[in-house]
Design a protein around this motif. Structure first.
Motif, mmCIF file in Angstrom:
data_model
loop_
_atom_site.group_PDB
_atom_site.id
_atom_site.type_symbol
_atom_site.label_atom_id
_atom_site.label_comp_id
_atom_site.label_asym_id
_atom_site.label_seq_id
_atom_site.Cartn_x
_atom_site.Cartn_y
_atom_site.Cartn_z
ATOM 1 N N CYS A 26 -5.806 -0.461 1.510
ATOM 2 C CA CYS A 26 -5.486 0.094 2.871
ATOM 3 C C CYS A 26 -4.066 -0.401 3.449
ATOM 4 N N ILE A 27 -3.097 0.222 3.795
ATOM 5 C CA ILE A 27 -1.919 -0.152 4.475
ATOM 6 C C ILE A 27 -2.062 -0.709 6.031
ATOM 7 N N LYS A 28 -3.226 -0.383 6.401
ATOM 8 C CA LYS A 28 -3.486 -0.981 7.800
ATOM 9 C C LYS A 28 -3.439 -2.516 7.995
ATOM 10 N N HIS A 29 -3.500 -3.231 6.851
ATOM 11 C CA HIS A 29 -3.703 -4.780 6.868
ATOM 12 C C HIS A 29 -2.587 -5.173 6.378
ATOM 13 N N ARG A 30 -1.905 -6.119 7.120
ATOM 14 C CA ARG A 30 -0.678 -6.935 6.821
ATOM 15 C C ARG A 30 -0.541 -7.672 5.299
ATOM 16 N N MET A 50 5.275 1.800 -0.608
ATOM 17 C CA MET A 50 3.695 1.755 -0.866
ATOM 18 C C MET A 50 3.095 1.469 0.720
ATOM 19 N N ILE A 51 3.732 0.583 1.519
ATOM 20 C CA ILE A 51 3.174 0.330 2.763
ATOM 21 C C ILE A 51 3.797 1.100 3.949
ATOM 22 N N GLU A 52 4.626 2.012 3.781
ATOM 23 C CA GLU A 52 5.208 2.675 4.918
ATOM 24 C C GLU A 52 4.238 3.820 5.151
ATOM 25 N N GLU A 53 4.135 3.905 6.655
ATOM 26 C CA GLU A 53 3.305 4.551 7.303
ATOM 27 C C GLU A 53 3.587 6.008 7.228
ATOM 28 N N SER A 87 -0.368 10.638 3.650
ATOM 29 C CA SER A 87 0.291 10.059 2.405
ATOM 30 C C SER A 87 -0.609 9.586 1.232
ATOM 31 N N ILE A 88 -0.287 9.595 -0.001
ATOM 32 C CA ILE A 88 -0.861 8.948 -0.906
ATOM 33 C C ILE A 88 0.059 8.335 -1.836
ATOM 34 N N ARG A 89 -0.103 6.885 -2.024
ATOM 35 C CA ARG A 89 1.059 6.342 -2.699
ATOM 36 C C ARG A 89 0.486 5.766 -3.980
ATOM 37 N N ILE A 98 -2.105 1.179 -9.128
ATOM 38 C CA ILE A 98 -2.363 0.626 -7.578
ATOM 39 C C ILE A 98 -2.072 1.856 -6.635
ATOM 40 N N THR A 99 -3.020 2.120 -6.021
ATOM 41 C CA THR A 99 -2.931 3.036 -4.831
ATOM 42 C C THR A 99 -2.942 2.584 -3.499
ATOM 43 N N THR A 100 -2.237 3.035 -2.556
ATOM 44 C CA THR A 100 -2.485 2.623 -0.856
ATOM 45 C C THR A 100 -2.462 3.889 -0.228
ATOM 46 N N ARG A 101 -3.299 3.805 1.022
ATOM 47 C CA ARG A 101 -3.587 4.788 1.932
ATOM 48 C C ARG A 101 -3.720 4.205 3.282
#
Length: 309
Positions: A26-30, A50-53, A87-89, A98-101
């Protein structure tokens, strides 16, 4: 990658049937950014994407891997609401996916369930092809809903139910534009992947992605056709409303024309002066009414003869 399980951004880790691993974060955590940069050792430009909102669909091919950004349907959406596409990365290399969301999406959930059940993709390249297929299959249901909505609007406009058609038309037109906005940029992404001669993508996987591109092109053509149909319906509604307004204005004009001489006659007979016609006649009121009715009948005959209505 088992050490990632202690990271706040960790969501799940699956072993692919062919020996690789799939990490979802999850990208909501730094801490996610730090892990991808310092532990996963991804390129800093890849990590930034990958972490851009707020991302736009695009692809980046490097020697050691491929990064793909797409817009997919949000989990649990029953209505075709493109504003809920998120977005799905995806990053794939020889041994990892590796996927982030920022929020759960339907294709990721579907692959998670398949891998949990012991099925699913075996290689990173196959994972990417499966993910694209899941994504496009999810969109297919919403495109069908939009087609049904436009068909219903055509039925309403065909029966001149413009008051019921207009709100549905505005909502449907907004959803069509939203899907075109989100799906349009995915066309060059799939074109690039289908032609990409990278070791991570086998010939079969490129063919599957090319099939996905064909499916996406059909969606875009359908959406453009639906947009054109809605614009035509919009024009039809405008013409119907113009005719209704013209007809109403004409009726008011006819009524005003009929009552103008009648108003003059009644006003003339209503003055409080000597010498008013039929003042002393016993049937004066009846005579006045007969004159008024004869005048109205004569004007109606004149209007019909001149084909003014």
């Amino acid at each position: 990658m088992t050490d990632v399980k202690t990271s706040p951004g960790f969501l799940h880790l699956h072993a692919l049937n062919g020996g690789g691993e799939w990490l979802h974060m999850c990208i909501k955590h730094r801490e996610t950014s730090a892990y991808l940069m310092e532990v996963a050792m991804l390129d800093d430009l890849v990590v930034d994407a990958m972490i851009e909102e707020d991302t736009r669909s695009r692809v980046r091919v490097l020697d050691d891997g491929i990064m793909v950004l797409l817009k997919a349907m949000h989990v649990g959406q029953d209505m075709a609401r493109p504003e809920d596409m998120v977005s799905i990365r995806i990053w794939i290399d020889k041994t990892r996916v590796i996927t982030t969301r920022e929020a759960d999406v339907d294709p990721i959930l579907a692959l998670h369930q398949r891998l949990s059940a012991g099925a699913g993709p075996t290689t990173p390249g196959e994972f990417l092809a499966d993910l694209i297929e899941e994504h496009l299959d999810e969109v297919d249901d919403h495109i069908e809903e939009l087609e049904d909505a436009v068909n219903r609007i055509e039925g309403l406009v065909g029966t001149h139910q413009t008051e019921a058609a207009c709100p549905n038309m505005a909502q449907t037109q907004s959803r069509i534009s939203g899907f075109l906005r989100h799906l349009g940029p995915q066309k060059p992404v799939l074109e690039h992947l289908s032609r990409c001669k990278h070791s991570l993508l086998s010939e079969r996987e490129r063919t599957r992605i090319d099939d996905g591109l064909d499916q996406l092109l059909r969606y875009l053509e359908t959406l453009q056709n639906l947009r054109d149909r809605v614009e035509i319906l919009n024009d039809q509604v405008a013409r119907i409303q113009d005719r209704q307004l013209t007809r109403s204005s004409f009726v008011f004009s006819v009524v005003a024309t009929l009552f103008l001489p009648l108003g003059f006659i009644v006003s003339a007979f209503g003055v409080n002066l000597m010498g008013v016609p039929f003042e002393g006649h016993a049937n004066g009121f009846t005579i006045l009414m007969v004159i008024c009715l004869a005048l109205v009948a004569g004007m109606l005959v004149l209007f019909r003869w001149r084909k003014w209505f």
